[in-house]
Motif scaffolding. Sequence first.
Motif, PDB file in Angstrom:
ATOM      1  N   GLY A  20      35.878  36.204  31.373  1.00  0.00           N
ATOM      2  CA  GLY A  20      36.157  37.627  31.226  1.00  0.00           C
ATOM      3  C   GLY A  20      36.020  38.420  32.503  1.00  0.00           C
ATOM      4  N   LEU A  62      34.373  43.257  33.980  1.00  0.00           N
ATOM      5  CA  LEU A  62      33.916  42.263  33.014  1.00  0.00           C
ATOM      6  C   LEU A  62      34.406  42.693  31.640  1.00  0.00           C
ATOM      7  CD1 LEU A  62      32.263  39.777  32.171  1.00  0.00           C
ATOM      8  CD2 LEU A  62      30.251  41.259  32.056  1.00  0.00           C
ATOM      9  N   ASP A  63      35.235  41.837  31.034  1.00  0.00           N
ATOM     10  CA  ASP A  63      35.814  42.132  29.718  1.00  0.00           C
ATOM     11  C   ASP A  63      36.496  43.504  29.707  1.00  0.00           C
ATOM     12  OD1 ASP A  63      34.843  39.690  28.774  1.00  0.00           O
ATOM     13  OD2 ASP A  63      32.928  40.581  28.193  1.00  0.00           O
TER      14      ASP A  63
END
Length: 234
Positions: free
Chosen positions: A136, A148-149
């Motif tokens: 991610g 992140l994600d």
Amino acid sequence: MASVLVVEDDQFVRSALIRHLTDAAHTVRSVGTALEALREVAHHRFDLVVLDLGLPDLDGSEALKMLRGITDVPVIVATARDDETEIVRLLNAGADDYLTKPFSVEHLSARMAAVLRRARGPVGEPPPSTVIRVGGLAIDPLRRQAALDGVRLDLTRREFDLLAFLAGRPGVVVPRRELLAEVWQQSYGDDQTIDVHLSWLRRKLGETAAQPRYLHTLRGVGVKLEPPGPAVLP
């Protein structure tokens, strides 16, 4: 203009530098000791540091090494030591340029402009960026952005450098000596420097050393970054 940290214990010299830099439209913060300087660069982002070597609490060359352990901000050293051996040693220790005292504000301005040009690189349209993806994580080295994600990460310059270096070698155990050489540009150093930055980075990635997701430390060997494994059902 630039954000500048002035590290100078002489109040008269410091006031003169602050006045000149402020008049030149720079944003200036100033301290009088090495430890205060380390705290400043740990909590604020600067474009350049002007570092006096004759500090009361720590020799300036040692302060330079400690600064290089936590930031790659350009540093201009101001020194009364004018022998070539000493100057070469300071440049090899991480200084980007130097000024021999006494110096004029015009000389300082010229050196600052040159150092900032080198640090910022050529002006123009940046080339297309290649985004590194690991699980991610998405890291854009040219734009110096990481997410992140899908959520952007607020990283310091050194944290980003460390994450990008490891992400460029997913699943590969990178020795600590290589991290010091490539991320910190130091041929030697304290492992604690790496551990502290790894701890800060883990916190921002939502993990811990005891329960790692991306960052894995192999004791006595090195560090690797890899995507999280599939969740294990109970």
